[in-house]
Design a protein around this motif. Structure first.
Motif, mmCIF file in Angstrom:
data_model
loop_
_atom_site.group_PDB
_atom_site.id
_atom_site.type_symbol
_atom_site.label_atom_id
_atom_site.label_comp_id
_atom_site.label_asym_id
_atom_site.label_seq_id
_atom_site.Cartn_x
_atom_site.Cartn_y
_atom_site.Cartn_z
ATOM 1 N N UNK A 83 29.353 40.650 43.373
ATOM 2 C CA UNK A 83 29.895 41.435 42.257
ATOM 3 C C UNK A 83 28.942 42.567 41.869
ATOM 4 N N UNK A 135 29.385 45.244 44.434
ATOM 5 C CA UNK A 135 30.638 45.988 44.238
ATOM 6 C C UNK A 135 30.555 46.931 43.037
ATOM 7 N N UNK A 170 52.512 54.870 38.241
ATOM 8 C CA UNK A 170 51.831 55.081 36.954
ATOM 9 C C UNK A 170 51.200 56.477 36.927
ATOM 10 N N UNK A 206 42.949 51.885 34.315
ATOM 11 C CA UNK A 206 43.010 50.551 34.928
ATOM 12 C C UNK A 206 41.707 50.252 35.662
ATOM 13 N N UNK A 262 38.702 49.748 33.290
ATOM 14 C CA UNK A 262 38.687 48.447 32.634
ATOM 15 C C UNK A 262 38.338 47.340 33.623
ATOM 16 N N UNK A 263 38.756 47.483 34.883
ATOM 17 C CA UNK A 263 38.360 46.492 35.892
ATOM 18 C C UNK A 263 36.843 46.489 36.058
ATOM 19 N N UNK A 264 36.228 47.643 35.810
ATOM 20 C CA UNK A 264 34.775 47.746 35.932
ATOM 21 C C UNK A 264 34.066 47.515 34.594
ATOM 22 N N UNK A 265 34.832 47.120 33.579
ATOM 23 C CA UNK A 265 34.236 46.759 32.295
ATOM 24 C C UNK A 265 33.585 47.920 31.570
ATOM 25 N N UNK A 287 33.709 42.402 29.579
ATOM 26 C CA UNK A 287 34.211 42.860 30.876
ATOM 27 C C UNK A 287 35.418 42.024 31.314
ATOM 28 N N UNK A 301 38.449 42.825 29.197
ATOM 29 C CA UNK A 301 38.993 44.145 29.549
ATOM 30 C C UNK A 301 39.818 44.073 30.824
ATOM 31 N N UNK A 302 39.258 43.373 31.819
ATOM 32 C CA UNK A 302 39.957 43.250 33.101
ATOM 33 C C UNK A 302 41.254 42.481 32.914
ATOM 34 N N UNK A 340 43.046 42.252 30.173
ATOM 35 C CA UNK A 340 43.976 43.116 29.432
ATOM 36 C C UNK A 340 44.591 44.161 30.371
ATOM 37 N N UNK A 341 43.778 44.718 31.267
ATOM 38 C CA UNK A 341 44.278 45.745 32.193
ATOM 39 C C UNK A 341 45.310 45.158 33.147
ATOM 40 N N UNK A 342 45.008 43.977 33.688
ATOM 41 C CA UNK A 342 45.920 43.338 34.651
ATOM 42 C C UNK A 342 47.217 42.935 33.945
ATOM 43 N N UNK A 380 48.513 44.215 31.149
ATOM 44 C CA UNK A 380 49.273 45.404 30.740
ATOM 45 C C UNK A 380 50.055 45.960 31.927
ATOM 46 N N UNK A 381 49.442 45.960 33.102
ATOM 47 C CA UNK A 381 50.124 46.488 34.288
ATOM 48 C C UNK A 381 51.321 45.601 34.649
ATOM 49 N N UNK A 441 42.060 45.707 43.574
ATOM 50 C CA UNK A 441 41.829 44.557 42.702
ATOM 51 C C UNK A 441 40.716 43.665 43.261
ATOM 52 N N UNK A 446 37.100 44.856 42.844
ATOM 53 C CA UNK A 446 36.557 45.000 41.490
ATOM 54 C C UNK A 446 35.354 44.062 41.349
ATOM 55 N N UNK A 447 34.364 44.465 40.563
ATOM 56 C CA UNK A 447 33.153 43.632 40.467
ATOM 57 C C UNK A 447 33.335 42.408 39.561
ATOM 58 N N UNK A 448 34.248 41.560 39.946
ATOM 59 C CA UNK A 448 34.503 40.316 39.227
ATOM 60 C C UNK A 448 34.760 39.233 40.264
ATOM 61 N N UNK A 449 34.460 37.976 39.915
ATOM 62 C CA UNK A 449 34.734 36.915 40.891
ATOM 63 C C UNK A 449 36.214 36.890 41.258
ATOM 64 N N UNK A 450 36.473 36.615 42.513
ATOM 65 C CA UNK A 450 37.858 36.650 42.993
ATOM 66 C C UNK A 450 38.743 35.637 42.260
ATOM 67 N N UNK A 507 39.940 37.124 39.037
ATOM 68 C CA UNK A 507 40.992 38.134 39.206
ATOM 69 C C UNK A 507 42.338 37.474 39.464
#
Lengths: 255, 269
Positions: free
Chosen positions: A79, A82, A98, A106, A109-112, B5, B8-9, B11-13, B15-16, B100, B103-107, B110
């Motif tokens: 992470x 990335x 979009x 989007x 926010x994925x990157x905080x 973080x 936020x992620x 909320x973004x997912x 909302x989409x 997706x 993104x720098x988050x654990x899979x 996500x």
């Protein structure tokens, strides 16, 4: 003001390998890219460029070897690696339904990215690719070249240390290709961004700091464009590339 | 991975997912019309054919429409779960999945965010359906509107996790028809959604009865049915939780490039 190339590598790859069945797609590959450096990864179709990028982005696991992005091992600190990486993939990866703004938000926010910073960075990134006036348009209504520029803006949004461009100019007209290349070069020269630009189009390599020629999963040359021409005793970079890959080694199959 | 973080992620997912659902009017409409057709046409037509005896949680005879109501709520969760699977395959084909997954988050996080967003949507759809059913005079005790909420969330998560797992295997959108034939229909018809399972035993269809009992969807339906009457079906809770863990863990494993099923696919060089 131009930024000089730093000493510490942003990307450090050592003996990275990936095989699919008996085919060695990436074979014992070692490479370094430093901050501010614009490196073109030049290779014919099937050379293993995309497989290398898939490994660097964590979409596929290497069979062996190590890769560090901004000092973070892609396996152990995926992470963090990335977070330091911006990517423009060969295939479009944006939501065409979009708006440009929604796509960028989007990603932010994925990157905080904190809300206070988000809108400023989006404005800066859109400005960097010259698309400020198209922010509210639906992405699908933009030309192919502009959609690519949005993907570049998105890749730069979180201020990565390394930008990977995986044949991002494929399908664009010559003017759009040149524009895209120039905008990325500006980011390297003025922001200290390290960039690994994969392509099979030789003309995109002329302004590179280094050209890394890859074929059949291996690096077969790594030098400045001028030096590469000297090494191949060619008058143009295109001739040098052809000379280097003419005696194309057979795809390396394991025993 | 800071709390801010991750929120936020998520909320973004979410909302989409919500935006896509609202924009797909056909999907919005069918999520309401499909169960209502079953309730207003099928159940009305068959109410005198399918006699329903007093079985828990019911304490008195109930009409067939009342009996099928939890099953139809479960059907919405099932279709939404499969819709999540379709959405994952679509995102993979459109390239959004790459974005997706890089993104720098654990899979796992996500995937969990995707799953939770889908569950929130399906829960809202069930309440929309229950409201229309109530206007048609078919409902359960007032308190049930509150007590079914955890059952809907748990059931939605489990069926969504099944959808996630299927998306590992479904490589193209064209293959989704197979999912309808081999997953949704057998799960729905071979469950207690439309008839109590003792009817299968009475018909001497013992193998089908065993399959229906084992069917994870049956457990979701029973979980909702009991919750609607303020009761907890412990067996259903345990079964749904168990299936949720199995499906989600296998889906995360499938999306893991180190070990999973995704590695079987060779990328373009």
């Amino acid at each position: 003001m131009a930024v000089s190339v730093a000493d510490n590598p942003v990307l450090h790859i050592e003996r990275l390998g990936k095989r699919f069945g008996s085919l060695r797609a990436v074979d014992e590959l070692s490479l370094e890219v430093r901050a501010g450096e614009f490196v073109v990864l030049l290779g014919p179709n099937g050379a293993g460029k995309t497989t290398l990028f898939q490994m660097l982005t964590g979409l596929f696991a290497p069979d062996h070897g190590t890769a560090l992005i901004a000092g973070n091992d892609i396996r152990r600190h995926g992470t963090a690696a990335l977070a330091a990486l911006g990517v423009v993939f060969q295939q479009p990866t944006a939501d065409r339904d979009r708006s440009v703004l929604a796509n960028l938000r989007f990603h932010a926010r994925l990157h905080g990215m904190p809300a206070s910073r988000r809108e400023t960075r989006i404005a800066e990134a859109l400005d960097a690719v010259g698309l400020t006036d198209r922010a509210r348009d639906r992405l699908g209504t933009l030309s192919g070249g502009n959609q690519r520029r949005v993907e570049v803006a998105r890749a730069l949004l979180h201020e990565p240390k390394l930008l990977l461009m995986d044949e991002a100019s494929v399908g664009l007209d010559p003017a759009s290709r040149a524009d895209l290349l120039q905008r990325v070069l500006d980011q390297c020269r003025h922001r200290g961004l390290a960039c690994l630009w994969a392509t099979h189009l030789v003309d995109e390599a002329s302004e590179a700091d280094r050209v890394v020629v890859m074929d059949a999963g291996r690096i077969i040359a790594d030098a400045s464009p001028e030096r590469l021409q000297d090494q191949a005793r060619s008058t143009t970079l295109a001739d040098a590339f052809i000379a280097l890959t003419r005696d194309k080694p057979a795809m390396r199959m394991s025993a | 991975m800071s709390p801010s973080h991750t929120l936020q992620a998520f909320a973004a997912i979410s909302a989409r997912e919500f935006e896509r659902f609202v924009h797909q009017r056909g999907r919005l409409l069918s999520s309401l019309v499909r169960p209502l057709l079953w309730l207003a046409v099928f159940a009305a037509g068959f109410q005198n054919v399918f006699g329903v005896s007093i079985v828990p949680p019911y304490q008195t005879y109930v009409t067939y429409q009342v009996y099928v109501l939890p099953g139809l709520a479960g059907m919405i969760l099932l279709f939404q779960g499969m819709q999540s699977s379709l959405s994952m395959v679509y995102d993979r084909e459109m390239g959004m999945m790459r974005l997706l997954l890089t993104a720098p988050l654990p899979r796992w996080y996500l995937l969990l965010a995707k799953l939770t967003a889908g569950t929130l949507l399906s829960t809202a759809q069930v309440y929309g359906f229950l409201l229309v059913a109530w206007l048609l005079g078919v409902s359960f005790p007032a308190l049930g509107w509150l007590t079914i909420l955890p059952a809907l969330v748990l059931g939605g998560l489990m069926l969504g996790a099944l959808g996630l797992l299927l998306s590992v295997y479904i490589r193209q959108l064209e293959n989704f028809a197979g999912t309808m034939n081999f997953v949704i229909f057998p799960m729905f018809f071979m469950s207690s959604a439309l008839y109590p399972l003792w009817r299968l035993q009475e018909s001497a269809a013992e193998p089908v009865y065993q399959l229906a009992t084992f069917n994870p969807f049956t457990q979701v339906v029973e979980l909702i049915r009991f919750a609607a009457y303020g009761q907890v079906n412990e067996v259903a809770v345990a079964a749904v939780l168990g299936w949720l863990v199995i499906f989600f863990a296998t889906a995360v494993w499938g999306y893991d490039p180190q070990r999973g099923l995704m590695r079987r696919v060779r990328p373009a060089a």
